[in-house]
Motif scaffolding. Structure first.
Motif, PDB file in Angstrom:
ATOM      1  N   HIS A 140      25.440 -26.740 -77.524  1.00  0.00           N
ATOM      2  CA  HIS A 140      26.369 -26.114 -76.574  1.00  0.00           C
ATOM      3  C   HIS A 140      27.087 -24.915 -77.193  1.00  0.00           C
ATOM      4  O   HIS A 140      27.385 -23.945 -76.508  1.00  0.00           O
ATOM      5  N   LYS A 141      27.346 -25.004 -78.522  1.00  0.00           N
ATOM      6  CA  LYS A 141      28.011 -23.868 -79.172  1.00  0.00           C
ATOM      7  C   LYS A 141      27.075 -22.668 -79.283  1.00  0.00           C
ATOM      8  O   LYS A 141      27.514 -21.524 -79.256  1.00  0.00           O
ATOM      9  N   ALA A 142      25.778 -22.927 -79.433  1.00  0.00           N
ATOM     10  CA  ALA A 142      24.818 -21.833 -79.646  1.00  0.00           C
ATOM     11  C   ALA A 142      24.243 -21.279 -78.345  1.00  0.00           C
ATOM     12  O   ALA A 142      23.766 -20.140 -78.322  1.00  0.00           O
ATOM     13  N   LEU A 143      24.279 -22.075 -77.248  1.00  0.00           N
ATOM     14  CA  LEU A 143      23.562 -21.674 -76.025  1.00  0.00           C
ATOM     15  C   LEU A 143      24.060 -20.369 -75.393  1.00  0.00           C
ATOM     16  O   LEU A 143      23.235 -19.518 -75.028  1.00  0.00           O
ATOM     17  N   PRO A 144      25.390 -20.143 -75.259  1.00  0.00           N
ATOM     18  CA  PRO A 144      25.817 -18.882 -74.623  1.00  0.00           C
ATOM     19  C   PRO A 144      25.263 -17.654 -75.349  1.00  0.00           C
ATOM     20  O   PRO A 144      24.768 -16.725 -74.718  1.00  0.00           O
ATOM     21  N   LYS A 145      25.320 -17.694 -76.689  1.00  0.00           N
ATOM     22  CA  LYS A 145      24.821 -16.553 -77.449  1.00  0.00           C
ATOM     23  C   LYS A 145      23.294 -16.464 -77.350  1.00  0.00           C
ATOM     24  O   LYS A 145      22.722 -15.372 -77.341  1.00  0.00           O
ATOM     25  N   ALA A 146      22.640 -17.623 -77.284  1.00  0.00           N
ATOM     26  CA  ALA A 146      21.173 -17.643 -77.159  1.00  0.00           C
ATOM     27  C   ALA A 146      20.750 -16.965 -75.854  1.00  0.00           C
ATOM     28  O   ALA A 146      19.761 -16.227 -75.807  1.00  0.00           O
ATOM     29  N   LYS A 169      18.439 -11.372 -90.807  1.00  0.00           N
ATOM     30  CA  LYS A 169      18.349 -12.829 -91.008  1.00  0.00           C
ATOM     31  C   LYS A 169      18.844 -13.604 -89.790  1.00  0.00           C
ATOM     32  O   LYS A 169      18.240 -14.573 -89.359  1.00  0.00           O
ATOM     33  N   ASN A 170      19.972 -13.174 -89.248  1.00  0.00           N
ATOM     34  CA  ASN A 170      20.555 -13.910 -88.126  1.00  0.00           C
ATOM     35  C   ASN A 170      20.125 -13.359 -86.777  1.00  0.00           C
ATOM     36  O   ASN A 170      20.697 -13.705 -85.743  1.00  0.00           O
ATOM     37  N   PHE A 171      19.108 -12.500 -86.799  1.00  0.00           N
ATOM     38  CA  PHE A 171      18.541 -12.005 -85.547  1.00  0.00           C
ATOM     39  C   PHE A 171      18.025 -13.202 -84.752  1.00  0.00           C
ATOM     40  O   PHE A 171      17.231 -13.992 -85.231  1.00  0.00           O
ATOM     41  N   GLN A 172      18.555 -13.370 -83.556  1.00  0.00           N
ATOM     42  CA  GLN A 172      18.175 -14.467 -82.654  1.00  0.00           C
ATOM     43  C   GLN A 172      18.409 -15.855 -83.265  1.00  0.00           C
ATOM     44  O   GLN A 172      17.717 -16.812 -82.947  1.00  0.00           O
ATOM     45  N   SER A 173      19.420 -15.952 -84.147  1.00  0.00           N
ATOM     46  CA  SER A 173      19.675 -17.259 -84.772  1.00  0.00           C
ATOM     47  C   SER A 173      20.136 -18.293 -83.753  1.00  0.00           C
ATOM     48  O   SER A 173      19.863 -19.479 -83.897  1.00  0.00           O
ATOM     49  N   SER A 174      20.814 -17.844 -82.700  1.00  0.00           N
ATOM     50  CA  SER A 174      21.258 -18.798 -81.677  1.00  0.00           C
ATOM     51  C   SER A 174      20.065 -19.333 -80.887  1.00  0.00           C
ATOM     52  O   SER A 174      20.009 -20.523 -80.559  1.00  0.00           O
ATOM     53  N   LEU A 231      27.669 -23.924 -91.492  1.00  0.00           N
ATOM     54  CA  LEU A 231      26.351 -23.682 -90.894  1.00  0.00           C
ATOM     55  C   LEU A 231      26.450 -22.659 -89.763  1.00  0.00           C
ATOM     56  O   LEU A 231      25.647 -21.728 -89.680  1.00  0.00           O
ATOM     57  N   LEU A 232      27.450 -22.818 -88.903  1.00  0.00           N
ATOM     58  CA  LEU A 232      27.607 -21.888 -87.782  1.00  0.00           C
ATOM     59  C   LEU A 232      27.937 -20.481 -88.287  1.00  0.00           C
ATOM     60  O   LEU A 232      27.493 -19.490 -87.716  1.00  0.00           O
ATOM     61  N   LYS A 233      28.690 -20.417 -89.388  1.00  0.00           N
ATOM     62  CA  LYS A 233      29.027 -19.107 -89.966  1.00  0.00           C
ATOM     63  C   LYS A 233      27.801 -18.453 -90.585  1.00  0.00           C
ATOM     64  O   LYS A 233      27.540 -17.271 -90.381  1.00  0.00           O
ATOM     65  N   ILE A 234      27.046 -19.235 -91.356  1.00  0.00           N
ATOM     66  CA  ILE A 234      25.891 -18.671 -92.062  1.00  0.00           C
ATOM     67  C   ILE A 234      24.816 -18.210 -91.077  1.00  0.00           C
ATOM     68  O   ILE A 234      24.057 -17.287 -91.346  1.00  0.00           O
ATOM     69  N   ASP A 235      24.779 -18.848 -89.911  1.00  0.00           N
ATOM     70  CA  ASP A 235      23.821 -18.450 -88.867  1.00  0.00           C
ATOM     71  C   ASP A 235      24.379 -17.357 -87.953  1.00  0.00           C
ATOM     72  O   ASP A 235      23.722 -16.948 -86.995  1.00  0.00           O
ATOM     73  N   GLY A 236      25.619 -16.932 -88.221  1.00  0.00           N
ATOM     74  CA  GLY A 236      26.213 -15.857 -87.422  1.00  0.00           C
ATOM     75  C   GLY A 236      26.609 -16.283 -86.018  1.00  0.00           C
ATOM     76  O   GLY A 236      26.823 -15.448 -85.135  1.00  0.00           O
ATOM     77  N   ILE A 237      26.713 -17.596 -85.783  1.00  0.00           N
ATOM     78  CA  ILE A 237      27.066 -18.086 -84.445  1.00  0.00           C
ATOM     79  C   ILE A 237      28.586 -18.038 -84.248  1.00  0.00           C
ATOM     80  O   ILE A 237      29.093 -17.786 -83.167  1.00  0.00           O
ATOM     81  N   ILE A 238      29.316 -18.293 -85.333  1.00  0.00           N
ATOM     82  CA  ILE A 238      30.770 -18.051 -85.307  1.00  0.00           C
ATOM     83  C   ILE A 238      31.100 -17.147 -86.494  1.00  0.00           C
ATOM     84  O   ILE A 238      30.336 -17.059 -87.447  1.00  0.00           O
ATOM     85  N   SER A 239      32.252 -16.460 -86.436  1.00  0.00           N
ATOM     86  CA  SER A 239      32.583 -15.572 -87.562  1.00  0.00           C
ATOM     87  C   SER A 239      33.676 -16.205 -88.417  1.00  0.00           C
ATOM     88  O   SER A 239      34.325 -17.128 -88.037  1.00  0.00           O
TER      89      SER A 239
END
Length: 655
Positions: A281-287, A515-520, A647-655
């Motif tokens: 759910h945290k990644a879906l909006p950005k995905a 690296k975080n291109f399309q990570s979500s 994990l969310l930071k390293i994947d660029g999903i949160i800052s």
């Protein structure tokens, strides 16, 4: 010191295996006849008996994966029932179970923690294999185990055969004009005086067309062939699920997921489902935003019905537009041997280990063998087989052969492991030039290998990756993977194979930014696989339609884009139907929390080559193998609990 890889008597394997197992049966009877059983006179020799089997069968099963032929398949299928019968017989031997319980009770005050862990794991595993059941139930469990082994192998073989059976021929250069030169060279052939191009479902070839193929109809053709492979696996899945359900109910569990968690770090089903749901759910909006970018790009080519077979092609274009990033540009800088040499230098800086080339025999002339030394002493051996071959099954993996332990004579046994990949092939004119994604895979598999090879544990059943909870086994591999994106690390081996020029800062920055291109999108895809797997094993799904409905339900909630209805992803989901990940695929994400958090410690220290921290990681995590639960080992290393936010930071999903 090391056993050499030798399969001269491959066709005799079944008879040799039967001899070994009969000899082991006698040894176990002798152990059981000991009047005063102790850890020293019973448990240690019992572990050595177990090790002897793995040492014998690993090369036989390994060769079937890396050099598959009618002979290797025949030998595998001959050995499997013999081994399965023995393993079931031992795991259901109540006398061994009771002896272990007695030793646990009698020697509680004198055993060290590692010995206690061996006993705890073994007693648990004996229970999980049904040694406490009535004889007719034991018999049924034995039948189920054998059948499940056969079905897993058949599942894998169907996929391999389907992969090898497909060819797509392109006759028009317009269809292949965007494909990189090195891939095009491998695809091209002459027929009737004309150059044509052949693409297969082997991963390097498939990726070349799905990523760079100009002709949309051809992209769909190869995509459809890939995701409809081995339709006969649908019925195999039905049988696998029914048998697994029957098995765990005999053992007193409500479902297979509950049974799976008995050997994991996660303790409750809800814990896994809520962890995955939160991530998804945290990644879906950005995905969805990432997908929208692709659709907008495709619209410029008049594509209004954007589909799964367009995703890789337009992702590559978008990546190039946003980051000026082209995988192909980097390949001359990632020549296989140069990458290995630089990687070994990095590992020496981090963990104080040296890789020394060995001329020992292996299964193919492209295999490279190295001995590992620590403080001038050889401690382990690794076989590295990286190039794609027709007779090699897809994907990449690490396989452990021998474990590090002290035998009953007091001698230390040295560990060995195999790393296998399917990277671009070398030819007479061009060496094997890797994509950066291949480099990442190499780091990943080496993380597994070092976890096994750097063990200092003296009990074989909890040494290396043995005894490590399945949902934490990916921690060391994912941790090492992060270093393959670091600028200083990359400069150690990213050198042009012809000029020797080191990849410049600007180019490396592109790799890091990309690296975080399309990570979500990547995260929700992993959540989709993991939730499908876990829920699939929470109750019995009886038909292919029910299984598809479950997958569709998960996709409705978490997928950024639903694939075409003909996509039968499940029929190729080897991890859970032909590997050990059933109701455990979530482990990748679970372990990523640990690995991201550990990697952040190096970033926060201000020195990615922090040797003090590297040695601490080696000693706290890698050297301990499965002798202590990973949550405790992580706490020893980090002095705190892990955080999902890393994990969310390293994947660029949160800052």
């Amino acid at each position: 010191m090391f056993t050499e890889f030798n399969l001269e008597n491959l066709e005799e394997s079944k008879n040799l295996l039967e001899e070994l197992l009969n000899d082991n049966r006698k040894k176990i009877e002798e152990l059981l006849s000991i009047e005063n059983k102790t850890y020293a006179n019973f448990v240690l020799p019992f572990q050595e008996i177990g090790e002897s089997i793995g040492e014998f069968v690993t090369p036989i099963f390994h060769i079937d994966s890396v050099k598959n032929s009618e002979i290797t398949t025949k030998v595998y299928e001959e050995c499997l029932p013999v081994l399965s019968k023995y393993e079931t017989e031992i795991s259901q031997n109540e006398n061994i179970y009771l002896a272990l319980k007695d030793i646990q009770s009698n020697e509680k005050s004198t055993l060290n923690n590692i010995q206690k862990k061996v006993l705890k794991n073994e007693i648990r595993d004996f229970k999980l294999s049904g040694c406490h059941l009535e004889n007719n139930d034991k018999k049924r469990l034995e039948e189920i185990s054998l059948r499940l082994s056969e079905l897993s192998h058949k599942f894998s073989l169907n996929l391999l055969n389907a992969t090898n059976a497909f060819e797509m021929i392109c006759e028009d250069f317009e269809d292949v004009k965007e494909i990189p030169k090195s891939d095009l060279e491998l695809a091209s052939f002459e027929e009737d005086g004309k150059t044509k191009y052949k693409f297969t479902l082997q991963m390097p070839s498939y990726l070349a067309y799905i990523t760079y193929g100009t002709n949309r109809a051809k992209r769909e053709e190869i995509y459809k062939a890939y995701c409809t492979r081995a339709p006969e696996n649908g019925k195999i899945i039905e049988e696998i699920l029914a048998l697994k359900d029957e098995k765990v109910k005999l053992l007193g569990f409500d479902n297979y997921s509950q049974y799976s968690l008995a050997t994991k770090m996660a303790s409750k089903e809800e814990e896994v489902v809520s962890f995955l749901s939160e991530l998804g759910h945290k990644a879906l909006p950005k995905a969805k935003e990432e997908l929208e970018e692709l659709k907008q790009l495709a619209l410029k080519d008049g594509i209004e019905d954007f589909n799964s077979y367009d995703a890789s092609y337009y992702s590559e274009k978008l990546k190039k537009a946003q980051y000026d990033f082209d995988e192909e540009y980097f390949r001359p800088y990632f020549e296989q041997q140069s990458v290995l040499n630089g990687f070994f230098d990095f590992l020496e800086q981090m963990f104080n280990i040296k890789f020394i080339k060995s001329d020992t025999p292996s299964w193919d002339d492209k295999v490279k063998v190295y001995d590992l030394s620590e403080d001038g002493k050889v401690i382990a051996r690794i076989y590295i087989d990286l190039e794609a071959r027709k007779e090699k099954r897809g994907g990449a993996w690490m396989n452990n052969w021998h474990s590090h332990y002290k035998n009953s004579d007091g001698d230390i046994k040295f560990p060995t492991a195999f790393i296998v990949g399917n990277f671009p092939q070398s030819s007479e004119t061009t060496p094997s030039l890797l994509r950066h994604s291949d480099v990442v895979t190499l780091f990943h598999e080496m993380g597994h290998a070092l976890h096994h090879l750097l063990s200092k544990v003296e009990e074989p059943f909890v040494s290396g990756i043995s005894g490590v909870a399945w949902d934490t086994v990916e921690f060391p591999s994912q941790f090492l993977e992060y270093f393959s994106y670091d600028k200083e690390v990359l400069k150690m081996f990213a050198k042009h194979y012809e000029t020797g020029e080191v990849l410049d800062d600007e180019a490396i920055d592109k790799i890091i930014k990309a690296k975080n291109f399309q990570s979500s999108m990547g995260t929700v895809r992993q959540v989709e696989f993991a939730l499908f797997d876990f829920k699939l094993h929470q109750k019995l799904y009886k038909t292919e339609n029910e299984i598809q409905d479950l997958l569709d339900t998960v996709r409705d909630e978490f997928s950024a884009m639903k694939p075409p209805s003909y996509n039968k992803f499940q029929n190729g989901f080897s991890h859970i139907f032909a590997g050990g990940y059933a109701a455990g695929y979530y482990s990748y994400k679970w372990a990523e929390v640990l690995s991201a958090d550990a990697f952040y410690m190096f970033i926060d220290s201000g020195n990615i080559f922090n040797k003090e921290l590297g040695i601490k990681y080696r000693d706290c995590i890698l050297s301990k193998g499965g002798s202590v639960d990973m949550d405790k080992l992580f706490f020893d290393f980090a002095q705190r609990e892990p955080s999902v936010d890393s994990l969310l930071k390293i994947d660029g999903i949160i800052s």
